[in-house]
Design an enzyme around this catalytic site. Structure first.
Site, short mmCIF file in Angstrom:
data_model
loop_
_atom_site.label_atom_id
_atom_site.label_comp_id
_atom_site.label_asym_id
_atom_site.label_seq_id
_atom_site.Cartn_x
_atom_site.Cartn_y
_atom_site.Cartn_z
N GLU A 86 4.00 65.92 -22.12
CA GLU A 86 3.58 66.21 -23.49
C GLU A 86 2.76 67.49 -23.60
O GLU A 86 2.90 68.24 -24.57
CB GLU A 86 2.82 65.03 -24.08
CG GLU A 86 3.69 63.84 -24.47
CD GLU A 86 4.12 62.99 -23.28
OE1 GLU A 86 3.60 63.21 -22.16
OE2 GLU A 86 4.98 62.11 -23.46
N HIS B 282 1.87 51.50 -28.52
CA HIS B 282 3.03 51.86 -29.34
C HIS B 282 2.75 51.52 -30.80
O HIS B 282 3.66 51.17 -31.55
CB HIS B 282 4.30 51.14 -28.85
CG HIS B 282 4.75 51.59 -27.49
ND1 HIS B 282 4.17 51.14 -26.33
CD2 HIS B 282 5.71 52.46 -27.09
CE1 HIS B 282 4.77 51.70 -25.29
NE2 HIS B 282 5.70 52.52 -25.73
#
Ligand SMILES: Cc1ncc(C[n+]2csc(CCOP(=O)(O)OP(=O)(O)O)c2C)c(N)n1
Lengths: 330, 326
Positions: free
Chosen positions: B60, B127
């Site tokens: 990322e 999540h």
């Protein structure tokens, strides 16, 4: 255990009893996941379901090579490692079904749970993060002059994270008793290994940090066990961080909801023919270390254990809403 | 007119921008051949090619950093976080490098970082996050959070064209749950920084954004039918810049304010909005400003726990009643 024949001595330092126990864990891992698939299809698993089909061999063999007191940190496909370290099927089922009786009381999902006394530290989803954390556990072993070893699993994909690199380098520089198990299973979600890295062998990444790094056929249970044992003992005797790349294959999608469209039929068939459990069964059978009866006995024990565990887990309630509060601080 | 989901609207917006400007490209994990974890970019690789739809390693920081570098050179990168929860791995890059680039170095960094955000999907602690406040505090990043299909499309298009870095929080609970008729023959561009009145009212203003808009609309409906209350729902759409004029205007009209967000309470954006109201419209208030937010915990997995931690329409109704009776 009374068994028919023992022609040749079992390999490495394993007794015949060990060999059967390894079979037990291999089969338990697979059967438990199959049971979870049933529950998932019935809508009883609340979140996603992640399989380790085809990788049970390396999970079980690497963790089986640890000693009591050693600590490992699994990833989502290391149910086998956790079972070897003493996680109970009923705990796993309760986790997936978010029961109040689950090890995390419904707060965390699937196999994200730990039992440091038994020797496993739960993962978080963020890939790579467990590498530095396990370096810290190994650092403590070293500081306290305890002859204990840490083991941490990373996937081919997780090796692209910054945390992985910082953690491995840290462990290498500090000469920590840590064994990094690299699971080269072909894919990270849909991304093939060649899009993740340019190195031909993932073990090269370990070498680039100056640590002893090896590659092994991850579907050869006894080969993995033998090499893992060596590396673990090297780490234990002060030789510093070790890396073991296990070459295997993820035969299911990333998760149950993944259609696997990026994995070809041929590739899947090829690896199905290279199943670690089938290979192990032939190996111990051919060598006369186990009889079909031995294995059947274990199979029926597993069937019994799992169905009992399912019964128990299913009847447990979900947690009360208010129990979400608290536990953020000591 | 065609009825499209929130996800489809977002997809259309991305597609149109890629078609419009060849400098626009996308990078992220599994976005190419696989079409993204939620299939937002399904078919993009076939249409725009691997040169512009780039599958990346799981990195990322590199995704965001590379987007920044390309943006300095005149490109318009759209970086996908597979889940917005993983944006934390790029926190350094975003807050230190990207956010400061214009101020300290005069560098344009027109990137969009987007990803599935938010809870109510039984995703557990990693999540389900809505990490808006972590970036709200850093000057230099624009933050947008569409609630409707129209805005999902209009805000992504505006984000791509914006000359500053934009974090686009798309709510995964809304992806396939809401649908809307969108025109085929009209370009939809939602201005960044303009709030939207999602429901007009005169007794109380609820200030909210993203998926909470829908819960607040449910609450407003309930308050209308059972309490006869007229509740205004203001959808901020963009947190940075924030539409102070719309907030203060609505406060002056209704004199009562409830702020609702999905993110946790302490250090949440409701605190900042409350201050702005105190500074800009204190004398117009007939009641103290209240907020409904998530509890200060990680987001737990079990449905019972998640529903307890995250705010629901019933929590909004309860808080609104306190204010209406004040
Ligand atoms: C930092 C981070 N980015 C993205 C993800 C989303 N994600 C979850 S698993 C996965 C693929 C992991 O691949 P690999 O490490 O090879 O392990 P495998 O699933 O093959 O066992 C991705 C991208 C994540 N969990 N963490």
């Amino acid at each position: 255990m009374e068994s028919a024949l023992t022609p040749a001595a079992p390999p490495a330092d394993l007794t015949q009893e060990n060999l059967l126990e390894i079979y037990y864990f291999l089969r338990l891992t697979r059967s438990l996941e199959e049971q979870l698939v049933n529950l998932y299809r019935q809508g009883k698993v609340i979140g996603g379901l992640y399989r380790s089909l085809g990788q049970e061999g390396e999970s079980v063999a690497t963790s089986y090579a640890l000693r009591p007191g050693d600590i490992l940190s699994p990833l989502i496909r290391n149910l086998g490692s956790m079972l070897v370290k003493g996680a109970q099927p009923v705990e796993v089922l309760r986790q997936y079904m978010a029961k109040t009786s689950s090890p995390t009381a419904g707060r965390e999902m699937n196999i994200h749970f730990n039992d440091l006394d038994k020797g496993f530290l739960g993962q978080i989803s963020h890939l790579g993060d467990m590498v530095p954390v396990m370096a810290g556990i190994a650092l403590t072993f070293k500081m306290r002059v305890e002859r204990r070893v840490g083991m941490v699993y990373v996937g081919d994909g997780a090796m692209s994270t910054g945390a992985f690199h910082e953690g491995v380098n840290f462990a290498a520089v500090q000469k920590l008793p840590l064994v990094v198990v690299v699971e080269n299973n072909g894919y990270a979600f849909s991304t093939p290994v060649h899009k993740q890295t340019r190195v031909a062998s993932l073990a090269d990444k370990g070498r680039s940090y100056g640590i002893a790094s090896y590659t092994v056929d991850g579907n050869d249970v006894l080969a993995v066990y033998g090499l893992a044992r060596q590396l673990i003992e090297a780490a234990r005797s002060g030789e510093g961080t070790q890396m073991l790349e296990v070459v295997t294959y993820r035969r299911k999608g990333h998760a149950e909801h993944d259609d696997q469209r990026y994995q070809s039929e041929e590739e899947l068939a090829l690896w199905e023919g290279n199943d670690p459990i089938d290979r192990y069964v032939s190996r111990i059978g051919d060598a006369g270390w186990a009889t079909p009866d031995d294995l059947e006995r274990i199979d029926s024990r597993i069937e019994r254990e799992i169905s009992e565990a399912v019964g128990t887990a299913e009847s447990d309630p979900l947690p009360e809403g208010e129990s979400a509060i608290g536990g953020v601080f000591a | 007119m065609a009825e499209v989901t929130y996800l489809e609207a977002l997809r259309q917006g991305l597609w149109e921008e890629l078609e419009r400007d060849e400098n626009v490209f996308m990078l992220g994990e599994d976005i190419g051949e696989y079409g993204g974890a939620f299939k937002v970019t399904e078919g993009f690789l076939e249409k725009f090619g691997a040169g512009r739809i780039i599958d990346t390693p799981i990195s990322e920081a590199a995704i965001v950093g590379a987007a920044a570098g390309a943006a300095h050179m005149g490109m318009r990168p759209i970086a996908e976080m597979q889940f917005i929860d993983f944006i934390s791995c790029a926190y350094d890059m975003l807050t230190n490098y990207v956010a400061t680039a214009r101020y300290r170095a005069g560098l344009a960094t027109p990137i969009v970082v987007r990803g599935p955000s938010g809870g109510y999907v039984r995703g557990g602690p990693f999540h389900s996050q809505m990490p808006e406040a972590a970036f709200f505090h850093t000057p230099g990043l624009k933050l947008v959070c569409p609630a409707t299909a129209r805005d999902a499309k209009g805000l992504i298009k505006s984000a791509v064209r914006d000359d500053d870095p934009v974090i686009y929080f798309e709510h995964k609970f809304l992806y396939r749950r809401i649908k809307e008729d969108l025109p085929d023959d009209e370009e939809i561009l939602t201005p960044i920084g303009k709030a939207r009145v999602a429901r007009e009212g005169s007794d109380l203003t609820i200030i909210t954004w993203s998926a909470m808009v829908w819960k607040c609309l449910d609450a407003a409906e309930e308050l209308a039918s059972s309490d006869g209350a007229s509740v205004e729902v203001l959808d901020l759409r963009s947190l940075i810049p924030m539409d102070d004029a719309a907030i203060l205007g609505s406060v002056r009209k209704t004199n009562r304010v409830l702020i609702v967000h999905e993110d946790t309470r302490t250090g949440g954006i409701a605190g900042e909005i409350t201050s702005r109201i105190n500074e800009g419209a204190f004398e117009w208030l007939d009641a103290p400003v209240r907020r409904v937010t998530a509890h200060d915990t990680p987001i737990p997995y079990a449905p019972t726990l998640e529903d307890y931690v995250l705010p629901g329409a019933d929590d909004v109704v309860e808080a609104a009643r306190l204010l209406l009776a004040y």
